[in-house]
Design an enzyme around this catalytic site. Structure first.
Site, short mmCIF file in Angstrom:
data_model
loop_
_atom_site.label_atom_id
_atom_site.label_comp_id
_atom_site.label_asym_id
_atom_site.label_seq_id
_atom_site.Cartn_x
_atom_site.Cartn_y
_atom_site.Cartn_z
N LYS A 71 0.79 -1.28 -0.35
CA LYS A 71 -0.06 -0.27 -0.33
C LYS A 71 1.54 1.38 -0.05
O LYS A 71 0.15 2.10 -0.37
CB LYS A 71 -0.75 -0.03 1.55
CG LYS A 71 -0.26 0.40 2.53
CD LYS A 71 -1.31 -0.06 3.71
CE LYS A 71 -0.53 0.09 5.35
NZ LYS A 71 -0.35 1.17 5.15
N ASP A 72 2.62 1.03 0.41
CA ASP A 72 2.83 2.22 -0.04
C ASP A 72 3.60 2.88 -1.31
O ASP A 72 4.50 3.56 -1.29
CB ASP A 72 4.28 2.28 1.19
CG ASP A 72 3.93 2.35 2.56
OD1 ASP A 72 3.09 2.43 3.10
OD2 ASP A 72 4.21 1.46 3.56
N ARG B 14 -8.96 6.05 6.09
CA ARG B 14 -10.03 5.86 7.51
C ARG B 14 -10.89 6.69 7.86
O ARG B 14 -11.45 6.85 8.17
CB ARG B 14 -8.67 5.26 8.61
CG ARG B 14 -8.44 4.17 7.82
CD ARG B 14 -7.20 4.16 8.75
NE ARG B 14 -6.36 2.58 9.15
CZ ARG B 14 -5.21 2.34 8.79
NH1 ARG B 14 -4.73 3.09 9.28
NH2 ARG B 14 -4.59 1.48 8.96
N ARG C 39 0.72 9.64 13.91
CA ARG C 39 2.06 8.81 12.86
C ARG C 39 2.64 8.16 14.48
O ARG C 39 2.20 8.49 15.52
CB ARG C 39 2.47 10.37 12.77
CG ARG C 39 2.43 11.22 11.40
CD ARG C 39 3.46 11.54 10.99
NE ARG C 39 4.13 9.76 10.10
CZ ARG C 39 5.10 9.91 9.52
NH1 ARG C 39 5.81 11.01 9.41
NH2 ARG C 39 5.98 8.65 8.92
N ARG D 59 1.01 4.23 18.59
CA ARG D 59 0.44 4.52 17.90
C ARG D 59 -0.85 3.64 19.11
O ARG D 59 -2.20 4.41 19.80
CB ARG D 59 -0.28 4.06 16.89
CG ARG D 59 0.05 4.62 15.81
CD ARG D 59 -0.53 4.24 14.69
NE ARG D 59 0.67 4.94 13.57
CZ ARG D 59 0.29 5.63 12.08
NH1 ARG D 59 -1.01 5.53 11.90
NH2 ARG D 59 0.62 5.56 11.82
N CYS E 255 -0.98 7.17 -2.13
CA CYS E 255 -1.58 6.94 -1.60
C CYS E 255 -1.67 7.46 -0.02
O CYS E 255 -2.04 6.31 0.80
CB CYS E 255 -0.61 5.01 -0.92
SG CYS E 255 1.42 6.29 -1.14
#
Length: 323
Positions: free
Chosen positions: A81-82, A130, A151, A157, A248
């Site tokens: 996904k990056d 999200r 971040r 997180r 992305c």
């Protein structure tokens, strides 16, 4: 004489090292050669800006690709996904191994589920995608939440929840699984609630395009790790992202899954969503077709759905995306 170790370029984070370690073991089995991890610091790892501000696209990838191009590593592992949707001509995506769980998960205080969060709950995520979908779901179901940009790595997180700064954070299930912390998830969010990022849960194994016999041999060996169904699915998802001209870090979700009965796969369904970050508007569509047998067929599936989404006003919802 033992064969020289293959050098695998990886980001330095605990998650990146864990997923690269899984690939290293598989490559060792295929090639019979030892594999050593070569940690590379990327711009995305050292910048403290939010991903949406620094562009998201490629910030975790460029330094790894440069190390490959300079011959400092033999191949690299990325979170798919990056990866930017355009592929450099001198590098090849040799393998997309079988995908992990593509869903997002909630890690909340007091083991709460998403729908049980108190009014005004603060939910942390670094992803506009999200935020858009969480806020849209909350609006549709009478929930009162506040999404907070954050971040940091998995520890950082989850730490925001443990220290009481946030009520919950949203993370990728695959990441938690790969670092052995899936038991900390308090709610697995259905893809009907939140569509994942294009390629989420999948890894990309990249090497130099076969300009030398060694490069060609390695590419052929790495290709043994490829999972055709995963590759077809993520190709369709990334084609949708590219056709929307979104990076992305844009508020775009996509998931291709295989439909069938029992062991027989009949069709592929591709779902896509684009939304305003505040959740006030969403364009969410799906298309179903034969399972793509070629790269071009998978690309066409993504482009087809993107065209329909653009006709429904998707472009206007991506004004907040990083340019």
């Amino acid at each position: 004489m033992t064969e020289k170790a293959l050098r695998l370029g990886t980001r330095r984070s605990k998650l990146a090292m864990a997923q690269s370690g899984l690939v290293a073991d598989a490559v060792s089995q295929v090639t019979g050669r030892p594999v050593e991890l070569v940690p590379v610091t990327t711009y995305g790892d050292i910048s403290r800006e939010h991903l949406a501000q620094i562009g998201g696209t490629g910030v975790f990838v460029a330094a790894l690709r440069e190390a490959l191009q300079r011959g400092e590593v033999d191949f690299a592992v990325h979170s798919l996904k990056d990866l930017p949707t355009t592929q450099p001509e001198d590098l090849v995506l040799a393998a997309v191994p079988e995908r992990e769980d593509p869903r997002d998960v909630l890690v909340a205080r007091d083991a709460l589920k998403f729908t049980d969060l108190p009014r005004g709950a603060r939910i942390g995520t670094g992803s506009p995608r999200r935020m858009a979908q969480l806020n849209a779901y909350a609006r549709a179901h009478g929930l009162d939440i506040e999404t907070v940009p954050i971040r940091g790595n998995v520890d950082t997180r989850i730490g925001f929840v443990k220290n009481g700064e946030l009520d919950a954070v949203v993370l990728a299930a695959a990441g938690l699984n790969r670092v052995g912390r899936s038991d900390e998830a308090t709610d697995f969010l259905s893809v009907d609630t939140i569509l994942p990022a294009p390629g989420q849960g999948a890894l990309a194994v990249e090497c130099r395009a076969g300009h030398t016999a060694q490069d060609a041999d390695l590419a052929a060996e790495l290709a043994e790790l490829d999972d055709p169904h995963t590759r077809a699915a993520v190709t369709a998802e990334r084609s949708l992202l590219a056709a929307l001209e979104a990076g992305c870090s844009a508020p775009v979700g996509a998931l291709a899954d295989l439909l069938g009965d029992g062991r027989i796969v009949k069709e592929m369904r591709l779902r896509g969503v684009v939304g305003r970050i505040d959740g006030s508007a969403l364009v969410q569509l799906s298309t179903t077709g034969p399972v793509p047998q070629t790269h071009d067929q998978a690309m066409a599936l993504g482009r087809e759905l993107a065209t329909e989404m653009l006709a429904q006003g998707a472009a206007g919802l991506m004004g907040e995306r990083a340019q």
